[in-house]
Design a protein around this motif. Sequence first.
Motif, PDB file in Angstrom:
ATOM      1  N   ASN A  13     -13.009  12.909  -2.170  1.00 23.78           N
ATOM      2  CA  ASN A  13     -13.434  12.265  -0.925  1.00 23.78           C
ATOM      3  C   ASN A  13     -13.877  10.820  -1.123  1.00 23.78           C
ATOM      4  N   ASP A  14     -13.695  10.288  -2.302  1.00 23.36           N
ATOM      5  CA  ASP A  14     -14.174   8.937  -2.621  1.00 23.36           C
ATOM      6  C   ASP A  14     -13.107   7.865  -2.401  1.00 23.36           C
ATOM      7  N   ILE A  15     -12.478   7.885  -1.247  1.00 24.41           N
ATOM      8  CA  ILE A  15     -11.418   6.898  -0.984  1.00 24.41           C
ATOM      9  C   ILE A  15     -11.996   5.484  -0.943  1.00 24.41           C
ATOM     10  N   SER A  42     -11.259   2.380  -3.621  1.00 25.50           N
ATOM     11  CA  SER A  42     -10.887   1.020  -3.214  1.00 25.50           C
ATOM     12  C   SER A  42     -11.659  -0.009  -4.040  1.00 25.50           C
ATOM     13  N   VAL A  43     -12.946   0.220  -4.214  1.00 19.53           N
ATOM     14  CA  VAL A  43     -13.769  -0.662  -5.052  1.00 19.53           C
ATOM     15  C   VAL A  43     -13.220  -0.676  -6.472  1.00 19.53           C
ATOM     16  N   LEU A  44     -12.919   0.505  -6.973  1.00 16.45           N
ATOM     17  CA  LEU A  44     -12.385   0.640  -8.327  1.00 16.45           C
ATOM     18  C   LEU A  44     -11.065  -0.104  -8.487  1.00 16.45           C
ATOM     19  N   GLN A  45     -10.108   0.146  -7.553  1.00 14.76           N
ATOM     20  CA  GLN A  45      -8.786  -0.468  -7.697  1.00 14.76           C
ATOM     21  C   GLN A  45      -8.865  -1.988  -7.689  1.00 14.76           C
ATOM     22  N   LYS A  46      -9.796  -2.526  -6.908  1.00 12.38           N
ATOM     23  CA  LYS A  46      -9.941  -3.987  -6.851  1.00 12.38           C
ATOM     24  C   LYS A  46     -10.580  -4.550  -8.125  1.00 12.38           C
ATOM     25  N   ALA A  47     -11.235  -3.691  -8.902  1.00 15.72           N
ATOM     26  CA  ALA A  47     -11.948  -4.146 -10.101  1.00 15.72           C
ATOM     27  C   ALA A  47     -11.132  -4.025 -11.384  1.00 15.72           C
ATOM     28  N   ILE A  48     -10.018  -3.277 -11.323  1.00 14.59           N
ATOM     29  CA  ILE A  48      -9.219  -3.080 -12.532  1.00 14.59           C
ATOM     30  C   ILE A  48      -7.781  -3.503 -12.288  1.00 14.59           C
ATOM     31  N   GLN A  49      -7.076  -3.795 -13.376  1.00  6.81           N
ATOM     32  CA  GLN A  49      -5.666  -4.171 -13.284  1.00  6.81           C
ATOM     33  C   GLN A  49      -4.756  -2.938 -13.249  1.00  6.81           C
ATOM     34  N   THR A  50      -5.137  -1.910 -13.985  1.00 10.27           N
ATOM     35  CA  THR A  50      -4.315  -0.701 -14.068  1.00 10.27           C
ATOM     36  C   THR A  50      -4.174  -0.067 -12.687  1.00 10.27           C
ATOM     37  N   PRO A  51      -2.947   0.270 -12.291  1.00  7.78           N
ATOM     38  CA  PRO A  51      -2.786   0.932 -10.991  1.00  7.78           C
ATOM     39  C   PRO A  51      -3.518   2.277 -10.952  1.00  7.78           C
ATOM     40  N   VAL A  52      -4.189   2.525  -9.835  1.00  6.29           N
ATOM     41  CA  VAL A  52      -4.802   3.826  -9.584  1.00  6.29           C
ATOM     42  C   VAL A  52      -3.785   4.679  -8.830  1.00  6.29           C
ATOM     43  N   CYS A  53      -3.603   5.911  -9.284  1.00  5.29           N
ATOM     44  CA  CYS A  53      -2.773   6.896  -8.576  1.00  5.29           C
ATOM     45  C   CYS A  53      -3.708   7.930  -7.964  1.00  5.29           C
ATOM     46  N   LEU A  54      -3.590   8.150  -6.659  1.00 15.27           N
ATOM     47  CA  LEU A  54      -4.402   9.193  -6.030  1.00 15.27           C
ATOM     48  C   LEU A  54      -3.624  10.497  -5.966  1.00 15.27           C
ATOM     49  N   ASP A  55      -4.311  11.571  -6.280  1.00 12.08           N
ATOM     50  CA  ASP A  55      -3.732  12.912  -6.280  1.00 12.08           C
ATOM     51  C   ASP A  55      -4.547  13.786  -5.321  1.00 12.08           C
ATOM     52  N   GLU A  56      -5.667  14.320  -5.773  1.00 15.97           N
ATOM     53  CA  GLU A  56      -6.461  15.218  -4.949  1.00 15.97           C
ATOM     54  C   GLU A  56      -6.924  14.579  -3.638  1.00 15.97           C
ATOM     55  N   SER A  57      -7.031  13.265  -3.607  1.00 15.33           N
ATOM     56  CA  SER A  57      -7.499  12.582  -2.384  1.00 15.33           C
ATOM     57  C   SER A  57      -6.488  12.639  -1.247  1.00 15.33           C
ATOM     58  N   GLU A 114      -4.235  14.655   1.044  1.00 16.81           N
ATOM     59  CA  GLU A 114      -3.865  15.956   1.598  1.00 16.81           C
ATOM     60  C   GLU A 114      -3.070  15.829   2.894  1.00 16.81           C
ATOM     61  N   SER A 115      -2.897  14.599   3.388  1.00 17.73           N
ATOM     62  CA  SER A 115      -2.220  14.418   4.677  1.00 17.73           C
ATOM     63  C   SER A 115      -1.698  12.992   4.792  1.00 17.73           C
ATOM     64  N   LEU A 116      -0.865  12.787   5.823  1.00 18.84           N
ATOM     65  CA  LEU A 116      -0.381  11.441   6.129  1.00 18.84           C
ATOM     66  C   LEU A 116      -1.549  10.511   6.417  1.00 18.84           C
ATOM     67  N   GLU A 117      -2.545  11.011   7.141  1.00 18.52           N
ATOM     68  CA  GLU A 117      -3.704  10.189   7.482  1.00 18.52           C
ATOM     69  C   GLU A 117      -4.468   9.779   6.219  1.00 18.52           C
ATOM     70  N   ALA A 138      -5.874   5.429   2.528  1.00 27.52           N
ATOM     71  CA  ALA A 138      -5.926   4.979   1.129  1.00 27.52           C
ATOM     72  C   ALA A 138      -5.145   3.690   0.933  1.00 27.52           C
ATOM     73  N   ILE A 139      -3.984   3.611   1.560  1.00 30.09           N
ATOM     74  CA  ILE A 139      -3.167   2.402   1.426  1.00 30.09           C
ATOM     75  C   ILE A 139      -3.843   1.225   2.126  1.00 30.09           C
ATOM     76  N   GLU A 140      -4.344   1.452   3.329  1.00 31.61           N
ATOM     77  CA  GLU A 140      -4.982   0.351   4.075  1.00 31.61           C
ATOM     78  C   GLU A 140      -6.238  -0.155   3.387  1.00 31.61           C
ATOM     79  N   LEU A 141      -6.965   0.741   2.737  1.00 28.58           N
ATOM     80  CA  LEU A 141      -8.185   0.326   2.026  1.00 28.58           C
ATOM     81  C   LEU A 141      -7.889  -0.254   0.645  1.00 28.58           C
TER      82      LEU A 141
END
Length: 124
Positions: free
Chosen positions: A48-50, A54-69, A71-74, A79-82
């Motif tokens: 649930n930490d979307i 977002s904070v994390l992805q902006k702080a690192i160069q390595t791409p973050v891949c979301l898995d458990e986060s 569960e739906s198109l929404e 996740a993409i917008e943030l």
Amino acid sequence: MVKGVRKAFPDIVLTVDAKAAYSLKDLELFKAFDEFNLAYIEQLLRENDIIDHSVLQKAIQTPVCLDESIESLEDARQAIELGSCKIINIKSSRCRGISESIKIHDLCMEQEVPVWCGGIYAIL
Ligand SMILES: [Mg+2]
């Protein structure tokens, strides 16, 4: 462990999956992972930490891949917008089936977010 694997196999495509085991308190550790040239790091924070992703992805160069986060198109849209990830792991059994998974795929392609399809298995 990642440092040792990268040293032994300097040229392979390497990814890691954190299985939601960390928090933003570990941000300095994640920054250190940038030196290992990982294709991505999967699901570092809780599902649930979307916003924190977002904070994390902006702080690192390595791409973050979301898995458990995801569960739906929404979930994928948010996740993409943030900017919570740069890659999404679509598991159709978690993402409400094939039709929703295709919608997630299509959204990701429109937004130029690579996807891959993981599997879920049960140990009986
Ligand atoms: Mg995973």
